[in-house]
Write an enzyme that holds these catalytic residues in place. Structure first.
Site, mmCIF file in Angstrom:
data_model
loop_
_atom_site.group_PDB
_atom_site.id
_atom_site.type_symbol
_atom_site.label_atom_id
_atom_site.label_comp_id
_atom_site.label_asym_id
_atom_site.label_seq_id
_atom_site.Cartn_x
_atom_site.Cartn_y
_atom_site.Cartn_z
ATOM 1 N N ARG A 1 -14.417 27.497 -15.210
ATOM 2 C CA ARG A 1 -13.349 28.033 -14.350
ATOM 3 C C ARG A 1 -11.973 27.444 -14.651
ATOM 4 N NH1 ARG A 1 -16.769 28.028 -8.703
ATOM 5 N NH2 ARG A 1 -18.152 29.761 -9.235
ATOM 6 N N CYS B 1 -17.524 31.409 -4.338
ATOM 7 C CA CYS B 1 -17.782 32.377 -3.267
ATOM 8 C C CYS B 1 -16.986 32.063 -2.005
ATOM 9 C CB CYS B 1 -19.277 32.453 -2.958
ATOM 10 S SG CYS B 1 -20.030 30.863 -2.570
ATOM 11 N N GLN C 1 -20.176 28.573 5.977
ATOM 12 C CA GLN C 1 -20.846 29.158 4.826
ATOM 13 C C GLN C 1 -22.357 29.251 5.006
ATOM 14 O OE1 GLN C 1 -17.444 27.209 1.883
ATOM 15 N NE2 GLN C 1 -19.486 27.543 1.061
ATOM 16 N N SER D 1 -27.574 30.834 1.918
ATOM 17 C CA SER D 1 -27.835 31.449 0.605
ATOM 18 C C SER D 1 -26.838 30.963 -0.431
ATOM 19 C CB SER D 1 -27.801 32.974 0.703
ATOM 20 O OG SER D 1 -26.551 33.424 1.185
ATOM 21 N N GLY D 2 -25.686 30.432 0.021
ATOM 22 C CA GLY D 2 -24.736 29.834 -0.909
ATOM 23 C C GLY D 2 -25.307 28.622 -1.616
ATOM 24 N N GLU E 1 -17.087 21.687 -2.598
ATOM 25 C CA GLU E 1 -16.613 22.991 -2.153
ATOM 26 C C GLU E 1 -15.154 22.977 -1.715
ATOM 27 O OE1 GLU E 1 -18.624 26.888 -1.714
ATOM 28 O OE2 GLU E 1 -18.928 25.017 -2.805
ATOM 29 N N ARG F 1 -21.506 24.091 6.332
ATOM 30 C CA ARG F 1 -22.731 24.890 6.200
ATOM 31 C C ARG F 1 -23.254 25.229 7.587
ATOM 32 N NH1 ARG F 1 -23.620 27.152 1.645
ATOM 33 N NH2 ARG F 1 -23.863 25.234 0.444
ATOM 34 N N HIS G 1 -19.970 34.318 4.280
ATOM 35 C CA HIS G 1 -19.063 33.187 4.474
ATOM 36 C C HIS G 1 -17.892 33.659 5.330
ATOM 37 C CE1 HIS G 1 -21.490 31.000 1.804
ATOM 38 N NE2 HIS G 1 -20.689 30.857 0.762
#
Length: 347
Positions: free
Chosen positions: A104, A144, A170, A173-174, A196, A230, A237
């Site tokens: 990234r 995400c 969030q 599933s993240g 994050e 979380r 999210h």
């Protein structure tokens, strides 16, 4: 889980067909059905057209690359290993659309939200020159967590946002998990997700950056601070956002920008593109994760509760589906954009 989403989304896709699946050597040689049957996490069944595909060893780059026109990559490996693997595939002349974070910040690799910064794909020409290939390249999808608020802010960039506070709530599933895998999340909130917050604060600036001398230089503003938490929901999210602007817009101007926002995917009518990219809810209790994460087949962004703030100019709530818009779906949309713009072609 992201790999499974890719398989689900590519089933009956009008442009793309899954012809190969590659993973670690421990899965190689099994059918896809055999390799994931006890670990299939989605509510939909395994698509019939991939069940009997024999999983290949992803480390055998030349062997895998000969059977495909381009690759989606979502792997659980060390960053240096991911970088090397993705570059090896690109050097075979095979485009790589990556869901991983490893590349990234590589200066000549575009990190793309197709409705926000499609122009960054122009850096691919410089990247190809560096890699020594005329057809291969790497493009990456951002984290995400930022999909729930960056599009809404992008629609307001000409008002020059200066300071942003975003707290994201969030889904599990993240982390690639469901409640069966992670019973500790039931009736629980964890106020920390490793790495994050840095991604949520810095990646928007790269998306809003510019191409200068064959590299993408991140924007210097706005100043963004985040907290990432979380929460016990399966998918989606949600973000609470506070924003100040150099040129403060009116509420009506903001709502008009959101309603009328269209990007390159909408102009090109790409198969996975949401018709309405940003949907605003007037109800005070929307968007809700459970009710609204599937908006536009999980590819839309929903916003609500826009109001003036006592410390910042405005505050609002945003929501996006983290494994659709935020992960596999976002990567499929990038691939569609790259195909439509001539960067991905049949070998």
């Amino acid at each position: 889980m992201v790999g499974q989403r890719f398989v689900e989304l590519l089933d009956q896709h009008p442009w793309f067909e899954v012809t190969a699946i590659a993973a670690s050597s421990s899965s190689a040689g099994k059918t896809y059905e055999e390799s994931v049957q006890s670990r299939w996490k989605l509510a939909t069944p395994i698509p019939d057209n991939v069940k009997q595909i024999i999983v290949q060893d992803a480390s055998k780059v030349e062997e895998v690359a000969t059977g495909v026109d381009f690759i989606f990559c979502a792997v659980d490996m060390k960053k240096d290993e991911i970088k090397a693997l993705e570059e090896a595939y690109a050097k075979t002349g095979t485009p790589v659309i990556s869901n991983n974070s490893a590349h990234r910040w590589t200066p000549d690799i575009p990190m793309v939200i197709p409705e926000v910064n499609p122009g960054h794909i122009e850096i691919i020409a410089a990247q190809r020159k560096r890699l020594g290939t005329s057809t291969g390249f790497i493009a990456v999808k951002p984290n995400c967590s930022i999909q729930s608020y960056v599009p809404a802010l992008n629609a307001l960039l000409d008002f020059k946002p200066t300071n942003i506070v975003a707290s994201t709530y969030q889904a599990i599933s993240g982390a690639g998990k469901n409640f069966t895998d992670w019973p500790e999340m039931l009736d629980n909130v964890i106020p920390y997700i490793g790495g994050e917050e840095e991604k949520s604060e810095q990646e928007p600036l790269r998306i809003w950056g510019n191409i200068v001398n064959n590299e993408i230089i991140k924007a210097s503003s706005p100043l963004i601070t985040t907290q990432c938490i979380r929460v016990p929901v399966t998918d989606g999210h949600l973000a609470t956002v506070f924003a100040s602007f150099e040129n403060k817009p009116s509420k009506e101007e903001i709502l008009a920008r959101w309603l009328n926002y269209k990007g390159r995917p909408q102009e090109l009518n790409l198969p996975s593109a949401p018709k309405q990219f940003i949907t605003y809810f007037e109800e005070e209790n929307r968007p809700q994760t459970k009710l609204d994460r599937e908006i536009e087949r999980g590819m839309g962004v929903s916003v609500g509760r826009l109001r003036e703030d006592s410390m910042f100019d405005f505050k609002f709530v945003g929501l996006s589906h983290n494994t659709l818009r935020g992960a596999a779906g976002g990567a499929v949309l990038i691939a569609e954009l790259l195909k439509a713009e001539g960067y991905i072609q049949a070998k």
